[in-house]
Design a protein around this motif. Structure first.
Motif, short mmCIF file in Angstrom:
data_model
loop_
_atom_site.label_atom_id
_atom_site.label_comp_id
_atom_site.label_asym_id
_atom_site.label_seq_id
_atom_site.Cartn_x
_atom_site.Cartn_y
_atom_site.Cartn_z
N GLU A 118 -5.66 9.44 -8.54
CA GLU A 118 -6.82 9.57 -7.65
C GLU A 118 -6.51 10.55 -6.52
O GLU A 118 -7.34 11.39 -6.15
CB GLU A 118 -7.20 8.20 -7.07
N LEU A 119 -5.31 10.46 -5.95
CA LEU A 119 -4.92 11.39 -4.90
C LEU A 119 -4.81 12.81 -5.44
O LEU A 119 -5.15 13.78 -4.74
CB LEU A 119 -3.59 10.96 -4.28
N ALA A 120 -4.34 12.94 -6.68
CA ALA A 120 -4.24 14.27 -7.29
C ALA A 120 -5.62 14.90 -7.48
O ALA A 120 -5.81 16.10 -7.24
CB ALA A 120 -3.50 14.19 -8.62
N VAL A 146 4.16 13.34 -3.43
CA VAL A 146 4.47 12.00 -3.91
C VAL A 146 5.94 11.96 -4.30
O VAL A 146 6.41 12.84 -5.05
CB VAL A 146 3.60 11.60 -5.11
N CYS A 147 6.66 10.98 -3.79
CA CYS A 147 8.04 10.78 -4.23
C CYS A 147 8.02 10.26 -5.67
O CYS A 147 7.29 9.32 -5.99
CB CYS A 147 8.73 9.77 -3.31
N THR A 148 8.81 10.90 -6.53
CA THR A 148 8.88 10.51 -7.94
C THR A 148 10.25 9.91 -8.25
O THR A 148 11.12 9.82 -7.37
CB THR A 148 8.64 11.72 -8.85
N ASP A 149 10.47 9.52 -9.49
CA ASP A 149 11.75 8.92 -9.87
C ASP A 149 12.93 9.86 -9.63
O ASP A 149 14.04 9.40 -9.35
CB ASP A 149 11.73 8.52 -11.35
N ASP A 150 12.66 11.17 -9.75
CA ASP A 150 13.77 12.12 -9.63
C ASP A 150 13.51 13.25 -8.64
O ASP A 150 14.21 14.26 -8.64
CB ASP A 150 14.11 12.72 -11.00
N GLY A 151 12.51 13.10 -7.75
CA GLY A 151 12.26 14.16 -6.80
C GLY A 151 10.89 14.05 -6.18
O GLY A 151 10.53 13.02 -5.59
N VAL A 152 10.09 15.11 -6.34
CA VAL A 152 8.81 15.17 -5.64
C VAL A 152 7.76 15.83 -6.51
O VAL A 152 8.05 16.73 -7.29
CB VAL A 152 8.97 15.96 -4.31
N ARG A 207 0.81 -1.22 0.00
CA ARG A 207 0.00 0.00 0.00
C ARG A 207 0.84 1.27 0.00
O ARG A 207 0.38 2.31 -0.47
CB ARG A 207 -0.95 -0.01 1.20
N MET A 208 2.05 1.21 0.54
CA MET A 208 2.88 2.41 0.62
C MET A 208 3.26 2.96 -0.75
O MET A 208 3.41 4.16 -0.92
CB MET A 208 4.17 2.12 1.41
N VAL A 209 3.47 2.06 -1.71
CA VAL A 209 3.93 2.48 -3.03
C VAL A 209 2.72 2.51 -3.96
O VAL A 209 2.20 1.48 -4.37
CB VAL A 209 5.02 1.54 -3.57
N LYS A 210 2.27 3.72 -4.29
CA LYS A 210 1.08 3.88 -5.11
C LYS A 210 1.39 3.65 -6.58
O LYS A 210 2.46 4.00 -7.08
CB LYS A 210 0.51 5.30 -4.95
N THR A 211 0.42 3.07 -7.28
CA THR A 211 0.51 2.96 -8.73
C THR A 211 0.23 4.33 -9.35
O THR A 211 -0.33 5.22 -8.69
CB THR A 211 -0.53 1.97 -9.26
N PRO A 212 0.57 4.53 -10.62
CA PRO A 212 0.21 5.80 -11.27
C PRO A 212 -1.28 6.11 -11.18
O PRO A 212 -1.66 7.27 -11.00
CB PRO A 212 0.68 5.59 -12.71
N ALA A 213 -2.12 5.09 -11.29
CA ALA A 213 -3.57 5.33 -11.19
C ALA A 213 -3.95 5.81 -9.80
O ALA A 213 -4.80 6.70 -9.65
CB ALA A 213 -4.34 4.05 -11.54
#
Length: 382
Positions: free
Chosen positions: A161-163, A361-367, A151-157
């Motif tokens: 939803e959070l966005a 959200v933590c992203t591949d290169d930042g936030v 659950r900690m690591v969200k999928t893009p979908a």
């Protein structure tokens, strides 16, 4: 086995159940038992009603997972995303021992009674104890180490939803001047905010905190009949649930009917800098406690450290508060897809308080920041 989506949200697939089983096996857990709540909804898509009758998803280390449900609710399971996952449904009549049904089915799949049984962290005590009584030789533990890893690591979908939830709660904050005025009570303002949360696309209101004047120094203040006065600093922390179960949570601080005095403006500037520093610290590999420290150091260096009395943040998803927790002592490295709040606060007991909160959200290169309203102290006319 197949997939089915909520009417307005991301797909729930049986792969989630299999992933949970793999993690459980890796950690030596023989049986997962998940009752109504976010864990159950996450794994199989069934948003079950919590009650005295047992509803549980059972995931044994070997053999097929299955659902134990009251017979009167079986049609609801079939109509939910869980109905398309191919899970065996064990429907119990009113006089059946549902815990015994679960224990027998799990034991049959495993070939013997499970030695270690993990239950959800928010399972009702009567259900956890019922499982324990039905499997008397088993050791009971929490399922959090298993389910939280998923659950900690969200999928893009899930991130989208959070966005959407974040954008909706931003719109509520943007309209705050309509309701937050001198002469109104916190309760009246809170009622207007709650109605707006629903009007802006949520299906439920989780909380409305309106902490005016000295009440702003209590981070989880309940709405009261205090009348808002000219010059009050007001902490407004609000959030709700969307149709797919994903949550919003955003705090802004306002000053009503006049500018803030010089001292408030000074320490609010410190708070703003701390929130910016913590957000900027988010990237893969940085630990949760390092993000907390980034905020805390700014506040402590300015002499307000004792006034920051809570952690910097909490994970968010199907629960408003879930892993990861952004707090000292949590050495968990951040990964892309982890979503959580960044919400430092400064509180002067009996006088005033302030908090700034965004979901990031933590992203591949930042936030990526999911809330985009102004973070400065917002001045509203009286």
């Amino acid at each position: 086995m197949g997939t089915q989506s909520d009417s307005a949200g991301p797909l729930v697939t049986v792969d989630r159940v299999h992933a949970a089983r793999a993690i459980a096996a890796e950690t030596g857990v023989d049986l997962l038992v998940l009752t109504p709540g976010a864990d159950l909804r996450y794994l199989c898509g069934y948003d079950a009603h919590a009650m005295e009758r047992l509803t549980a998803l059972a995931v044994p280390r070997t053999g097929d997972p299955f659902l134990v449900v009251p017979r009167l609710e079986a049609p609801m399971v079939d109509a939910s995303p869980a109905g398309a996952l191919g899970l065996e449904l064990l429907a119990c009549d009113e006089t059946d021992d549902a815990f015994g049904v679960l224990a027998a089915a799990a034991t049959a799949r495993l070939g013997s009674a499970p030695a270690r049984v993990a239950v959800g962290s928010r399972t009702w005590a009567e259900h956890a104890l019922g499982v324990q009584r039905a499997l008397p030789g088993s050791a009971l533990e929490l399922a959090s180490p298993v389910v939280d890893r998923l659950r900690m690591v969200k999928t893009p979908a899930e991130v989208e939803e959070l966005a959407l939830a974040g954008a909706a709660i931003d719109r509520v904050h943007a309209s705050m001047g309509q309701w937050l005025r001198v002469g109104r009570t916190e309760a009246a303002v809170g009622a207007d905010i709650a109605a707006a949360i629903l009007a802006e696309g949520h299906v439920g209101v989780d909380f409305t905190i309106v902490g005016s004047g000295p009440n702003g120094a209590s981070p989880h203040h309940e709405l009261s009949e205090r009348v808002i006065e000219a010059g009050d600093v007001v902490v407004v922390d609000i959030g709700g649930e969307t149709a797919t179960g994903y949550r919003s949570d955003c705090t802004r601080t306002y000053v009503v009917g006049g500018p803030a005095d010089a001292e408030v403006a000074e320490w609010y500037g410190v708070l703003h800098a701390a929130q910016q520093a913590a957000t900027a610290a988010v990237r893969p590999g940085v630990t949760a406690e390092q993000v907390d420290a980034a905020a805390r150091q700014v506040i402590a260096d300015a002499g307000w450290g004792e006034c920051f009395i809570h952690r910097t943040g909490h994970g968010i998803g199907l629960d408003t508060h879930e892993a990861p927790y952004i707090v000292a002592g949590n050495a968990l490295p951040l990964e892309p897809g982890m979503a959580f709040s960044v919400e430092p606060g400064i509180y002067l007991p009996g006088r005033v308080g302030a908090r700034i909160e965004d979901i990031v959200v933590c992203t591949d290169d930042g936030v990526r920041v999911l809330n985009n309203g102004p973070r400065e102290l917002v001045e509203l006319p009286g």
